[in-house]
Design an enzyme around this catalytic site. Structure first.
Site, PDB file in Angstrom:
ATOM      1  CG  ASP A 132      -0.287   0.138   2.724  1.00  0.00           C
ATOM      2  OD1 ASP A 132       0.632  -0.730   2.377  1.00  0.00           O
ATOM      3  OD2 ASP A 132      -1.070   0.518   3.073  1.00  0.00           O
ATOM      4  CD  GLU A 197       4.038   0.417   6.831  1.00  0.00           C
ATOM      5  OE1 GLU A 197       4.902   1.632   7.694  1.00  0.00           O
ATOM      6  OE2 GLU A 197       3.615   1.961   6.136  1.00  0.00           O
TER       7      GLU A 197
END
Length: 506
Positions: A132, A197
């Site tokens: 991400d 994350e």
């Protein structure tokens, strides 16, 4: 042209370009590792193309919108498919849904668990990465489209290029080189790859607990490549990060604001109380004024002191690149120690204060100050919380204010530190020497990377941070990039690391 001759010509061209740029300081190794390096050199354009395809996916986890979640699911699926094509056993674990403060519910992208090899005679190394990214818009100051990987002077610009898609792919490329050459992997390899994350690793800690005695049972070493060197050229190994305790302090008279002409001069003003409280936390030299705060900071050893002395850092260049006129400290060692191994206190903002352009003559009835303390070994988070609360209560009581004060610690993340004499640190040092022709800087990171401590505490395994990116890669900011050199040589570094780990295990 014979395909083999074509590959050799391409490899020679790559070598000449690297030598011309002064970036290739070690000789090409012989034997299997030399073949792996040659394969990586010849296929580097393919590796850049794969990174381009991954960067094109707008896998933004920070903005909780359905369209971004769809992209995250697509990103995780692409990674799982790539690992399967390498022959890995892959499990895309459904970790449920995320309940947001506004009441909406969004699915959490799956966490990918993959493994190649289960030979009990080989060490098992697990790589953690995330796919991400932070939000990025061209109008924020990007010189290129953030989701179109663009190469300029050997720099690969794009959101996620260095944080963290490039390093994840570099690990995969190292594996693919052995596979393409029909060579057994020197180690058993596992992957844990997540897609949340940047949003706080939602559901990851629970998964690690759940998989402790299954997926992680055979893991001996965990590698994270989610940070940067302290140099543009010299590689580094990271062995520690700071933790973080985030606090709010509220001062309240009433819920409504006051007119300063009507009430100014007859009230204990909440803003004045809050400014005094915040001003009592740290002095002009950066020293934290909370009594007892330094009592449990790990003492500086001679061995650690030598690590700071050996780090290659031009303080003047670092200051200029930071666009700062003067730091609080005058030597490289002092600056690095106060970034990494001593706590710091930062004041972040005030809610309730008028912060728009123009004049507004109000007295805020309720204000909230925000500050954080970066924690270091061996500070105890609960002790720090008590020290902060006691200090602010003492300061507030001396003001004899009729207002109400409330202090709260809203976030608590522990510091992390590793043993640099662990086998994987020794193997990584040797691999860096092989690939880059130099010993690494042994560094810490002043920020907080919670997953390292989570792995260390839950799994009781050796954790190492092996960064690939240069100090100027600009993760989270405009024009994020990874140098082609870092990306390709980083793939070689992981391959060399596999072999060094196998050698140390014999």
């Amino acid at each position: 042209m014979d395909p083999k001759l074509g590959r050799m010509a391409s490899a020679l061209l790559v070598l000449l370009l690297l030598l011309e740029g002064g970036m290739f300081s070690s000789s090409q190794p012989s034997g299997l590792l030399g073949e792996v390096f040659q394969y990586i050199d010849v296929h580097q354009d393919d590796f850049v193309q794969t990174l381009k395809e991954w960067v094109a996916i707008e896998s933004n986890s920070v903005q909780p919108e359905p369209r971004f979640r769809q992209e995250l699911f697509r990103m995780m699926g692409l990674a799982a498919d790539k690992l399967r094509r390498l022959g890995a056993s892959v499990d895309s674990v459904d970790v449920g849904h995320q309940q947001l403060p506004d009441g909406q519910t969004l699915p959490i992208p799956p966490i990918v668990l993959a493994e190649l090899g289960n030979d009990p005679k080989k060490p098992t190394v697990c790589f953690y990465g995330h796919l991400d990214v932070q939000p990025a818009r061209p109008e924020d100051g990007w010189l290129t489209n953030p989701y179109t990987l663009t190469e300029v002077d050997g720099k690969l610009y794009g959101r996620g290029a260095t944080d963290n898609k490039g390093p994840v792919l570099a690990w995969i490329h190292a594996v693919s080189a052995f596979k393409a050459l029909d060579q057994d992997l020197p180690v058993n390899i596992k992957f844990i790859i997540e897609g949340m994350e940047e949003a706080g690793s939602v559901a990851l800690e629970e998964l690690v607990h759940r998989e402790k005695d299954r997926f992680f049972s055979s893991v001996e070493y965990i590698v994270i490549s989610d940070n940067l060197w302290i140099s543009q050229r010299k590689p580094a190994l990271t062995y520690g990060t700071r933790g973080n305790s985030y606090f709010t302090v509220e001062v309240k008279c009433r819920d409504q604001d006051f007119h300063s002409g009507t009430f100014g001069g007859i009230l204990h003003e909440p803003m004045a109380d809050l400014v005094a409280l915040l001003g009592s936390l740290v002095d002009s030299s950066g020293h934290i004024l909370i009594p007892g705060i330094y009592d449990h900071v790990a003492p500086l050893t001679e061995e650690e002191k030598k690590l700071y002395e050996a780090i290659d850092l031009d303080l003047g260049e670092y200051r200029n690149s930071s666009q700062v006129e003067k730091f609080l400290f005058d030597t490289k060692e002092e600056v690095l120690m106060h970034l990494w191994r001593y706590p710091s206190l930062s004041i972040h903002g005030i809610e309730g204060a008028y912060d728009e352009p123009g004049m507004k003559t109000v007295i805020p009835g309720r204000v909230i100050g925000k500050f954080s303390i970066r924690l270091v070994p061996h500070m105890n988070m609960s002790v720090v919380e008590k020290q902060v609360v006691q200090h602010l209560q003492d300061v507030f009581s001396r003001r004899n204010s009729s207002n109400k004060m409330a202090v709260s610690m809203t976030l608590g993340l522990h510091p992390w530190i590793a043993d640099i004499n662990d086998n994987q640190y020794l193997a990584a040092k040797r691999a860096i020497r092989t690939v880059f022709g130099t010993d690494p800087d042994m560094i810490r990171d002043g920020s907080t990377i919670p997953i390292a401590k989570i792995f260390q505490e839950i799994l009781q395994k050796s954790v190492m941070m092996l960064p690939l990116g240069a100090v100027d890669d600009g993760e989270h900011s405009q024009n994020e990039k990874i140098n082609r050199w870092n990306y390709i040589e980083g793939s070689k570094l992981f391959a060399a690391f596999f072999l060094e780990m196998a050698n140390l295990h014999q």
